[in-house]
Design a protein around this motif. Structure first.
Motif, short mmCIF file in Angstrom:
data_model
loop_
_atom_site.label_atom_id
_atom_site.label_comp_id
_atom_site.label_asym_id
_atom_site.label_seq_id
_atom_site.Cartn_x
_atom_site.Cartn_y
_atom_site.Cartn_z
N THR A 32 0.82 -1.23 0.00
CA THR A 32 0.00 0.00 0.00
C THR A 32 0.84 1.27 0.00
O THR A 32 0.29 2.37 -0.12
CB THR A 32 -0.93 0.04 1.23
N THR A 47 -1.56 2.14 7.20
CA THR A 47 -1.67 0.89 6.44
C THR A 47 -0.29 0.27 6.21
O THR A 47 -0.18 -0.94 5.97
CB THR A 47 -2.35 1.13 5.08
N ALA A 58 1.37 -2.96 9.29
CA ALA A 58 1.99 -4.19 8.78
C ALA A 58 3.38 -4.39 9.35
O ALA A 58 3.72 -5.48 9.83
CB ALA A 58 2.03 -4.15 7.25
N GLY A 117 -3.41 -11.34 1.94
CA GLY A 117 -3.20 -10.38 0.86
C GLY A 117 -4.32 -10.41 -0.17
O GLY A 117 -4.65 -9.37 -0.77
N VAL A 119 -7.22 -8.21 1.33
CA VAL A 119 -7.00 -6.77 1.51
C VAL A 119 -7.81 -5.92 0.52
O VAL A 119 -8.37 -4.89 0.92
CB VAL A 119 -5.49 -6.45 1.42
N ARG A 121 -3.94 -5.41 7.41
CA ARG A 121 -2.51 -5.21 7.17
C ARG A 121 -1.69 -5.59 8.41
O ARG A 121 -0.59 -6.15 8.28
CB ARG A 121 -2.27 -3.74 6.81
N GLN A 160 -1.47 -9.28 8.41
CA GLN A 160 -0.56 -9.72 7.35
C GLN A 160 0.89 -9.57 7.79
O GLN A 160 1.71 -10.47 7.56
CB GLN A 160 -0.82 -8.88 6.09
#
Length: 424
Positions: free
Chosen positions: A53, A74, A78, A113, A116, A129, A132
């Motif tokens: 992102t 975002t 992650a 993924g 998302v 995220r 993930q």
């Protein structure tokens, strides 16, 4: 890292020792090439997913009506999820094996993924995220521990450099692909394409990676883990390497989180596809990471870190100019300096740790991704407050920290050598 087993013990009455061949994988062999390519693909998938992102933040801001500092979560969520879970995942790799944990981590991250693109709002997107990133946590520390166990010591920095090079290719290709796809079909389709790309990398990784031959299962008990972690944190050299990794990543995370906003705004006003193509400079990182071993051979570890810090600082200063060629050259230098410094520091961790290598590498990765989260967040806040100059200021402070810590290491090494020289 424990020395290679290159000889047999002997006594005064025994015959001369017969050297024992190191059974770990040597450079140039088919097994080494398969291993390197498999982990290269894992690095591609990891960075493509982790930062999927980042180049799309202006579009995400536009769709959800939020500022850069909010959209940057975002990315920060992650990397923060990875930083939090990398140590527990490394403990699982001690019990169940490096290859098993890496495969499971990549599979779960790929599945998330593919979800998302369907996030209904910013909160759901940030939560997905974060999950993930937590799923990906099993891969970085396990990969470096796997290499430390399976590759001969002299080839370790080159092997880790190739894994880091895969990171740079994943970061570059992910951003370029998302930039052009998003320009035509929006950011949701773009991150979906990255998910499909990661599926292919994950399947190839599992098929290519050789089964470990030198892994010995350890205990994942909390007390044993805490004891190992305390031992690593008590080592001054490891502490310095962890701080250096975090500071380098603070620069990198801040610059690449904000650069899309700068290039899509005045005075450049570039379209999203062109902004995505700017990430071709990641190829410089591929080269600098894979050649880090030669840089260390020529300058030494601390000399290589000084060179990486100076290169990064020069790139930050060049990027201040309102000239697109100057900004691009600045990004080239920032990227080259960062990936060289990261490869040197991460390989030094693997060589320094004589036990609990997965935990040593996990602590480095945790510090590294804490730096990424901090850089993404603080860099975006600084950009909101003071424009690009604010983000550059944050980066220069981080580079100054790298130089100061490396200087501390240089003085410590000289102090350590002085008594030995006096005794001799």
């Amino acid at each position: 890292m424990s020395p290679a087993s290159t000889g047999a013990s002997s006594t005064l009455d025994a015959a001369p020792a017969v050297p024992v061949t190191d059974s770990r994988t040597a450079p140039g062999t088919p097994g080494y090439r398969r291993m390197s390519f498999a982990l290269f693909l894992a690095g591609v998938a990891t960075f493509a997913l982790l930062y999927s992102t980042q180049a799309l933040l202006p579009l995400i801001s536009g769709e959800f009506g939020v500022a850069a500092s909010s959209a940057s979560w975002t990315v920060a969520a992650a990397t923060g999820g990875l930083a939090l879970f990398v140590l527990p995942m490394s403990a699982l790799s001690e019990r169940f094996g490096r290859r098993t944990v890496m495969t499971a981590s990549l599979a779960v991250a790929v599945a998330l993924g593919l979800l998302v693109p369907f996030a209904p709002n910013l909160t759901a997107l940030v939560v997905l995220r974060a999950l993930q990133g937590a799923a990906l946590a099993g891969l970085p520390a396990s990969a470096t521990a796997y290499l430390a166990e399976e590759v001969r010591p002299k080839a370790l920095i080159t092997a880790i450099g190739l894994f880091v090079a895969g990171n740079s290719v994943g970061g570059m290709s992910g951003r370029i692909i998302t930039g052009w796809v998003a320009q035509e079909w929006g950011w949701r389709v773009a991150v979906g394409v990255i998910g499909v790309l990661a599926v292919g990398c994950a399947v190839a990784f599992r098929l290519l990676l050789p089964a470990p031959r030198h892994f010995t299962a350890g205990s994942p008990r909390p007390r044993a883990l805490a004891r190992t972690v305390r031992g690593h944190l008590a080592d001054p050299l490891l502490r310095r390497l962890y701080a250096i990794g975090a500071l380098f990543m603070t620069v990198f995370g801040g610059v690449y989180t904000v650069i899309g906003y700068r290039l899509t705004g005045a005075p450049f006003s570039l379209p999203q596809g062109i902004v995505g193509s700017v990430f071709l400079v990641y190829l410089v990182g591929t080269v600098s990471a894979s050649t880090a071993g030669r840089l260390v051979s020529r300058l030494g570890r601390r000399g290589a870190l000084y060179a990486a810090g100076a290169t990064t600082a020069l790139g930050l200063l060049l990027s201040l100019a309102d000239s697109l060629p100057a900004v691009l050259l600045g990004l080239v230098l920032i990227t080259g300096g960062f990936f060289a410094g990261h490869a040197v520091a991460s390989s030094a961790v693997s060589r320094t740790a004589t036990h609990g290598r997965a935990q040593a590498a996990a602590l480095y990765q945790s510090a590294y991704y804490v730096g990424s989260s901090a850089g993404s967040t603080v860099g975006a806040v600084a950009f909101h407050a003071g424009g690009w100059a604010g983000t550059v200021g944050v980066g220069l402070l981080a580079v100054l920290g790298v130089v100061a810590i490396t200087l501390l290491g240089t003085r410590a090494a000289r102090a350590h050598r002085r008594p030995a020289a006096t005794a001799a």
